[in-house]
Design a protein around this motif. Structure first.
Motif, mmCIF file in Angstrom:
data_model
loop_
_atom_site.group_PDB
_atom_site.id
_atom_site.type_symbol
_atom_site.label_atom_id
_atom_site.label_comp_id
_atom_site.label_asym_id
_atom_site.label_seq_id
_atom_site.Cartn_x
_atom_site.Cartn_y
_atom_site.Cartn_z
ATOM 1 N N ARG A 143 17.899 5.170 28.975
ATOM 2 C CA ARG A 143 17.522 6.020 30.110
ATOM 3 C C ARG A 143 16.557 5.295 31.057
ATOM 4 N NH1 ARG A 143 16.233 11.709 28.273
ATOM 5 N NH2 ARG A 143 18.379 12.126 28.812
ATOM 6 N N PHE A 144 15.518 4.665 30.544
ATOM 7 C CA PHE A 144 14.503 4.059 31.406
ATOM 8 C C PHE A 144 14.240 2.579 31.117
ATOM 9 C CE2 PHE A 144 13.148 8.591 31.199
ATOM 10 C CZ PHE A 144 13.436 8.910 32.505
ATOM 11 N N LEU A 145 14.099 2.225 29.879
ATOM 12 C CA LEU A 145 13.751 0.838 29.539
ATOM 13 C C LEU A 145 14.979 -0.057 29.611
ATOM 14 C CD1 LEU A 145 11.351 1.438 26.529
ATOM 15 C CD2 LEU A 145 10.762 0.950 28.910
ATOM 16 N N PRO A 146 14.884 -1.157 30.331
ATOM 17 C CA PRO A 146 16.043 -2.048 30.461
ATOM 18 C C PRO A 146 16.503 -2.588 29.112
ATOM 19 C CG PRO A 146 14.349 -2.605 32.066
ATOM 20 C CD PRO A 146 13.737 -1.619 31.107
ATOM 21 N N GLY A 147 17.810 -2.748 29.001
ATOM 22 C CA GLY A 147 18.417 -3.302 27.796
ATOM 23 C C GLY A 147 19.499 -4.295 28.177
ATOM 24 N N ARG A 148 20.412 -4.512 27.272
ATOM 25 C CA ARG A 148 21.517 -5.446 27.483
ATOM 26 C C ARG A 148 22.458 -4.888 28.554
ATOM 27 N NH1 ARG A 148 23.681 -5.669 21.906
ATOM 28 N NH2 ARG A 148 21.877 -6.998 21.786
ATOM 29 N N PRO A 149 23.009 -5.753 29.402
ATOM 30 C CA PRO A 149 23.910 -5.276 30.466
ATOM 31 C C PRO A 149 25.090 -4.471 29.930
ATOM 32 C CG PRO A 149 23.307 -7.555 30.861
ATOM 33 C CD PRO A 149 22.791 -7.195 29.480
ATOM 34 N N TYR A 150 25.427 -3.429 30.643
ATOM 35 C CA TYR A 150 26.505 -2.520 30.280
ATOM 36 C C TYR A 150 27.856 -3.206 30.428
ATOM 37 C CZ TYR A 150 29.514 1.633 30.571
ATOM 38 O OH TYR A 150 30.483 2.571 30.383
ATOM 39 N N ARG A 151 28.579 -3.343 29.344
ATOM 40 C CA ARG A 151 29.941 -3.916 29.309
ATOM 41 C C ARG A 151 30.081 -5.194 30.130
ATOM 42 N NH1 ARG A 151 33.616 1.231 30.556
ATOM 43 N NH2 ARG A 151 33.205 0.371 32.594
ATOM 44 N N GLY A 152 29.014 -5.962 30.240
ATOM 45 C CA GLY A 152 29.088 -7.207 30.987
ATOM 46 C C GLY A 152 29.113 -7.028 32.488
ATOM 47 N N ASN A 153 28.767 -5.842 32.986
ATOM 48 C CA ASN A 153 28.743 -5.618 34.433
ATOM 49 C C ASN A 153 27.709 -6.519 35.089
ATOM 50 O OD1 ASN A 153 30.492 -3.581 33.664
ATOM 51 N ND2 ASN A 153 29.633 -2.108 35.075
ATOM 52 N N PRO A 154 27.920 -6.879 36.363
ATOM 53 C CA PRO A 154 27.026 -7.840 37.016
ATOM 54 C C PRO A 154 25.612 -7.281 37.254
ATOM 55 C CG PRO A 154 28.624 -6.988 38.592
ATOM 56 C CD PRO A 154 29.009 -6.450 37.250
ATOM 57 N N VAL A 155 24.645 -8.034 36.783
ATOM 58 C CA VAL A 155 23.245 -7.692 37.028
ATOM 59 C C VAL A 155 22.878 -8.129 38.443
ATOM 60 C CG1 VAL A 155 20.859 -8.123 36.326
ATOM 61 C CG2 VAL A 155 22.647 -7.891 34.587
ATOM 62 N N LEU A 156 23.353 -9.290 38.837
ATOM 63 C CA LEU A 156 23.068 -9.817 40.171
ATOM 64 C C LEU A 156 24.071 -9.211 41.153
ATOM 65 C CD1 LEU A 156 22.375 -13.533 39.249
ATOM 66 C CD2 LEU A 156 20.728 -11.674 39.597
ATOM 67 N N TYR A 157 23.810 -7.978 41.526
ATOM 68 C CA TYR A 157 24.707 -7.232 42.408
ATOM 69 C C TYR A 157 23.891 -6.684 43.569
ATOM 70 C CZ TYR A 157 28.042 -3.713 43.998
ATOM 71 O OH TYR A 157 28.900 -2.974 44.751
ATOM 72 N N TRP A 158 24.407 -6.821 44.778
ATOM 73 C CA TRP A 158 23.724 -6.335 45.976
ATOM 74 C C TRP A 158 24.773 -6.065 47.047
ATOM 75 C CZ3 TRP A 158 18.339 -5.882 46.630
ATOM 76 C CH2 TRP A 158 17.914 -5.553 47.917
ATOM 77 N N ASN A 159 24.866 -4.812 47.503
ATOM 78 C CA ASN A 159 25.840 -4.438 48.516
ATOM 79 C C ASN A 159 25.059 -3.943 49.741
ATOM 80 O OD1 ASN A 159 27.545 -2.698 50.137
ATOM 81 N ND2 ASN A 159 29.033 -2.738 48.446
ATOM 82 N N TRP A 160 25.097 -4.724 50.821
ATOM 83 C CA TRP A 160 24.334 -4.385 52.026
ATOM 84 C C TRP A 160 24.785 -3.058 52.636
ATOM 85 C CZ3 TRP A 160 19.958 -6.795 52.983
ATOM 86 C CH2 TRP A 160 19.771 -8.074 52.464
ATOM 87 N N GLY A 161 26.066 -2.759 52.528
ATOM 88 C CA GLY A 161 26.577 -1.489 53.040
ATOM 89 C C GLY A 161 25.976 -0.300 52.300
ATOM 90 N N LEU A 162 25.863 -0.417 50.977
ATOM 91 C CA LEU A 162 25.246 0.659 50.196
ATOM 92 C C LEU A 162 23.758 0.779 50.513
ATOM 93 C CD1 LEU A 162 26.946 0.227 46.697
ATOM 94 C CD2 LEU A 162 27.358 2.018 48.410
ATOM 95 N N LEU A 163 23.098 -0.348 50.725
ATOM 96 C CA LEU A 163 21.678 -0.316 51.089
ATOM 97 C C LEU A 163 21.499 0.477 52.387
ATOM 98 C CD1 LEU A 163 18.766 -1.398 50.461
ATOM 99 C CD2 LEU A 163 19.307 -3.242 52.043
ATOM 100 N N ARG A 164 22.337 0.223 53.343
ATOM 101 C CA ARG A 164 22.281 0.929 54.628
ATOM 102 C C ARG A 164 22.642 2.409 54.444
ATOM 103 N NH1 ARG A 164 24.440 -2.739 57.134
ATOM 104 N NH2 ARG A 164 26.601 -2.249 56.690
ATOM 105 N N GLN A 165 23.697 2.670 53.705
ATOM 106 C CA GLN A 165 24.156 4.043 53.456
ATOM 107 C C GLN A 165 23.068 4.878 52.773
ATOM 108 O OE1 GLN A 165 28.050 4.408 51.487
ATOM 109 N NE2 GLN A 165 27.058 5.736 49.993
ATOM 110 N N ASN A 166 22.312 4.267 51.886
ATOM 111 C CA ASN A 166 21.272 4.970 51.120
ATOM 112 C C ASN A 166 19.907 4.940 51.804
ATOM 113 O OD1 ASN A 166 22.879 5.835 48.915
ATOM 114 N ND2 ASN A 166 22.881 3.758 48.131
ATOM 115 N N HIS A 167 19.870 4.483 53.052
ATOM 116 C CA HIS A 167 18.632 4.465 53.852
ATOM 117 C C HIS A 167 17.516 3.628 53.201
ATOM 118 C CE1 HIS A 167 20.624 7.527 56.178
ATOM 119 N NE2 HIS A 167 20.801 8.228 55.090
ATOM 120 N N GLY A 168 17.923 2.513 52.600
ATOM 121 C CA GLY A 168 16.937 1.631 51.974
ATOM 122 C C GLY A 168 15.920 1.091 52.962
ATOM 123 N N TRP A 169 16.355 0.874 54.213
ATOM 124 C CA TRP A 169 15.437 0.334 55.213
ATOM 125 C C TRP A 169 14.321 1.328 55.523
ATOM 126 C CZ3 TRP A 169 16.077 -4.474 55.064
ATOM 127 C CH2 TRP A 169 17.343 -5.019 54.896
#
Length: 189
Positions: A143-169
């Motif tokens: 739930r909160f404490l980081p652990g091993r990556p889920y099913r090998g999904n990418p940890v180094l992931y960054w989508n600029w479109g999602l950042l904009r969509q989620n009002h990260g700026w």
């Protein structure tokens, strides 16, 4: 259980509605109080902690397609609720400006109850929205404490479109405005 009344308080619908309605003026008032009482010795450490939290928040915003897809890339491959950890550190940095360990501890305890109760409500809703894939994800990722990556999904992931969509700026701008005000308060006032 001894903590049931505390959890009940954090789940009280009326208090939550009150908080939502007044959160902006309350946060502004608390920010003004923190700025007024800021201890210059805590400016750099508080800023660094806050910016670490801001990075986590931005990474979350750049990895989350709300209520559409199961978020399991980036920080979500390590923990189910990394955004709450990022938010914790953003605010902790500001609280550090007070230079008072007891206030920092009180904040940590209050945030714990807020986070645990909010996440339980949110996870129940996500179970309905996302179904079995979300249940599998919950079984595999903490739930909160980081652990091993889920099913090998990418940890180094960054989508600029999602950042904009989620009002990260906007989130980043708000945090930086606070810290610019803190620096101005400490250095020039």
């Amino acid at each position: 259980m001894i903590l049931e009344p505390v959890h009940a308080l954090f789940n009280h619908a009326g208090l939550r509605a009150f908080w939502v309605k007044l959160r902006v003026p309350l946060v502004l008032a608390l920010a003004a109080a923190v700025l007024w009482l800021a201890d210059p010795r805590w400016l750099l450490p508080g800023f660094l902690v806050s910016m670490a939290g801001e990075f986590i928040q931005l990474w979350c915003f750049a990895s989350l397609d709300k209520n559409r897809d199961l978020a399991c890339n980036g920080p979500y491959t390590l923990a189910r609720n990394p955004m709450y950890l990022g938010r914790f550190f953003i605010v902790l940095g500001a609280v550090m400006l007070l230079g008072n360990g007891w206030v920092m501890l009180a904040y940590a305890v209050l945030y714990y109850f807020y986070m645990v109760n909010r996440v339980k409500r949110e996870e129940a809703r996500l179970q309905v929205v996302l179904g079995a894939p979300y249940a599998d994800y919950c079984a595999a990722v903490r739930r909160f404490l980081p652990g091993r990556p889920y099913r090998g999904n990418p940890v180094l992931y960054w989508n600029w479109g999602l950042l904009r969509q989620n009002h990260g700026w906007a989130n980043l701008a708000g945090t930086l405005v606070f810290w610019i005000a803190a620096a101005a308060r400490v250095w020039w006032l």
